[in-house]
Design a protein around this motif. Structure first.
Motif, PDB file in Angstrom:
ATOM      1  N   UNK A 201      17.925 -10.772  20.227  1.00  0.00           N
ATOM      2  CA  UNK A 201      16.544 -11.398  20.148  1.00  0.00           C
ATOM      3  C   UNK A 201      15.828 -11.206  21.154  1.00  0.00           C
ATOM      4  N   UNK A 202      14.587 -10.837  20.904  1.00  0.00           N
ATOM      5  CA  UNK A 202      13.603 -10.287  21.996  1.00  0.00           C
ATOM      6  C   UNK A 202      12.963 -11.321  22.648  1.00  0.00           C
ATOM      7  N   UNK A 203      13.056 -12.737  22.166  1.00  0.00           N
ATOM      8  CA  UNK A 203      12.559 -13.924  23.061  1.00  0.00           C
ATOM      9  C   UNK A 203      13.508 -14.601  23.895  1.00  0.00           C
ATOM     10  N   UNK A 204      14.768 -14.330  23.655  1.00  0.00           N
ATOM     11  CA  UNK A 204      16.055 -15.036  24.503  1.00  0.00           C
ATOM     12  C   UNK A 204      16.499 -13.962  25.585  1.00  0.00           C
ATOM     13  N   UNK A 205      16.967 -14.492  26.669  1.00  0.00           N
ATOM     14  CA  UNK A 205      17.543 -13.783  27.716  1.00  0.00           C
ATOM     15  C   UNK A 205      18.673 -12.628  27.038  1.00  0.00           C
ATOM     16  N   UNK A 206      19.054 -11.621  27.727  1.00  0.00           N
ATOM     17  CA  UNK A 206      19.881 -10.890  27.286  1.00  0.00           C
ATOM     18  C   UNK A 206      21.359 -11.480  27.452  1.00  0.00           C
ATOM     19  N   UNK A 207      22.270 -11.379  26.575  1.00  0.00           N
ATOM     20  CA  UNK A 207      23.540 -11.870  26.501  1.00  0.00           C
ATOM     21  C   UNK A 207      24.366 -11.128  25.927  1.00  0.00           C
TER      22      UNK A 207
END
Length: 90
Positions: A60-66
């Motif tokens: 997801x480009x909106x969420x922080x990288x996980x």
């Protein structure tokens, strides 16, 4: 060393070039997008050859990288052969 998340899908080893599009929605924030043929061709050029590899790369480009194990994504592929024919011959 990180373990990769298994992709349990009957089409996991089908080629990316067989896809027409891929719908991706983030179950955490609700952001969605459609990866079209141009995006999929670029992915294939960058070394992503099958659907399983593609699923592991999508974020997801909106969420922080996980890490991949903690991504909550809905991914729906549309395969080229799954589309209805545009015209029938009588």
């Amino acid at each position: 060393m990180s373990r990769s998340v298994p992709v349990d899908h009957p089409d996991a080893l089908r080629l990316v070039v067989e896809l027409d599009s891929v719908y991706v929605a983030c179950d955490d924030c609700g952001h969605s997008r459609l990866l079209r043929l141009d995006n999929l061709r670029k992915a294939a050029e960058l070394g992503v050859h099958n659907y399983m590899q593609l699923c592991r790369k999508i974020r997801c480009s909106e969420c922080p990288k996980t890490p991949p194990a903690f991504r909550n994504l809905t991914i729906r592929p549309t395969w080229r052969c799954d589309e209805p024919p545009l015209q029938s011959i009588a």
